[in-house]
Design an enzyme around this catalytic site. Structure first.
Site, PDB file in Angstrom:
ATOM      1  N   GLU A  27      15.856   0.316   5.251  1.00 22.93           N
ATOM      2  CA  GLU A  27      14.629   1.085   5.102  1.00 22.93           C
ATOM      3  C   GLU A  27      14.957   2.540   4.783  1.00 22.93           C
ATOM      4  O   GLU A  27      15.985   3.071   5.195  1.00 22.93           O
ATOM      5  CB  GLU A  27      13.787   1.038   6.387  1.00 22.93           C
ATOM      6  CG  GLU A  27      13.058  -0.264   6.581  1.00 22.93           C
ATOM      7  CD  GLU A  27      11.966  -0.185   7.642  1.00 22.93           C
ATOM      8  OE1 GLU A  27      11.611   0.927   8.083  1.00 22.93           O
ATOM      9  OE2 GLU A  27      11.467  -1.250   8.023  1.00 22.93           O
ATOM     10  N   HIS A  72       7.807   5.506   4.368  1.00 21.22           N
ATOM     11  CA  HIS A  72       8.958   4.644   4.607  1.00 21.22           C
ATOM     12  C   HIS A  72       8.818   3.365   3.796  1.00 21.22           C
ATOM     13  O   HIS A  72       7.742   3.033   3.314  1.00 21.22           O
ATOM     14  CB  HIS A  72       9.177   4.364   6.100  1.00 21.22           C
ATOM     15  CG  HIS A  72       8.194   3.426   6.723  1.00 21.22           C
ATOM     16  ND1 HIS A  72       6.937   3.812   7.121  1.00 21.22           N
ATOM     17  CD2 HIS A  72       8.299   2.117   7.022  1.00 21.22           C
ATOM     18  CE1 HIS A  72       6.301   2.774   7.653  1.00 21.22           C
ATOM     19  NE2 HIS A  72       7.106   1.724   7.590  1.00 21.22           N
ATOM     20  N   HIS A  74       9.481  -0.849   3.324  1.00 22.40           N
ATOM     21  CA  HIS A  74       9.633  -2.135   3.982  1.00 22.40           C
ATOM     22  C   HIS A  74      10.465  -3.008   3.042  1.00 22.40           C
ATOM     23  O   HIS A  74      10.022  -3.259   1.915  1.00 22.40           O
ATOM     24  CB  HIS A  74       8.273  -2.792   4.236  1.00 22.40           C
ATOM     25  CG  HIS A  74       7.551  -2.253   5.422  1.00 22.40           C
ATOM     26  ND1 HIS A  74       6.316  -2.736   5.807  1.00 22.40           N
ATOM     27  CD2 HIS A  74       7.863  -1.291   6.324  1.00 22.40           C
ATOM     28  CE1 HIS A  74       5.910  -2.095   6.885  1.00 22.40           C
ATOM     29  NE2 HIS A  74       6.832  -1.198   7.216  1.00 22.40           N
ATOM     30  N   ASP A  85       5.253   1.459  13.454  1.00 16.49           N
ATOM     31  CA  ASP A  85       4.729   2.375  12.426  1.00 16.49           C
ATOM     32  C   ASP A  85       3.530   3.135  12.962  1.00 16.49           C
ATOM     33  O   ASP A  85       3.410   4.345  12.767  1.00 16.49           O
ATOM     34  CB  ASP A  85       4.310   1.608  11.167  1.00 16.49           C
ATOM     35  CG  ASP A  85       5.468   0.960  10.426  1.00 16.49           C
ATOM     36  OD1 ASP A  85       6.624   1.376  10.631  1.00 16.49           O
ATOM     37  OD2 ASP A  85       5.204   0.032   9.639  1.00 16.49           O
TER      38      ASP A  85
END
Length: 133
Positions: A27, A72, A74, A85
């Site tokens: 990630e 971010h 995935h 999250d």
């Protein structure tokens, strides 16, 4: 969209997608910053830990700056916030971008601090010497 954030610069979104591809299968994570109400910068915090399962931002390493949210990736194609999250969202602003594999121009969504999907316009602006043209 909350007052103050007009959208994200296409150049910034392209950067997010490219970095997410390059760190795959780990990630990628960072914080979003604006100039003139447009998301233009990604702040990578020192000590950020990244794996195939998650990315951990060390918020205590955040300098004295403001962030309007987080970004971010995935590694899966699932583009919705996890419980972890949502905990991060509640601490880091009200615009949170998640990008999912395969990290193309349609593989992202923006969420508010509560994890609800919100609209975020992609703007064709030019960023030169930290100024928006």
């Amino acid at each position: 969209m909350s007052a103050g954030v007009k959208g994200i610069a296409r150049e910034t979104l392209d950067f997010i997608l490219e970095v997410s591809k390059s760190t795959y299968p780990n990630e990628f994570a960072g914080l979003l910053q604006t100039k003139d109400g447009i998301i233009t910068d990604i702040l990578i915090l020192p000590g950020t830990e990244s794996s195939e399962v998650n990315a951990v931002l060390k918020l205590f390493m955040m300098p004295n700056i403001s962030a309007v949210g987080s970004v971010h990736s995935h590694p899966s194609s699932i583009i919705r916030p996890s419980k972890a999250d949502l905990r991060l969202f509640s601490k880091t602003g009200n615009h949170h971008i998640i990008v999912g594999h395969p990290f193309g121009p349609e593989n992202w969504k923006c969420f508010n601090g509560s994890g609800e999907e919100i609209s975020l316009d992609v703007l064709d602006v030019e960023i030169v010497d930290d100024e928006i043209l």
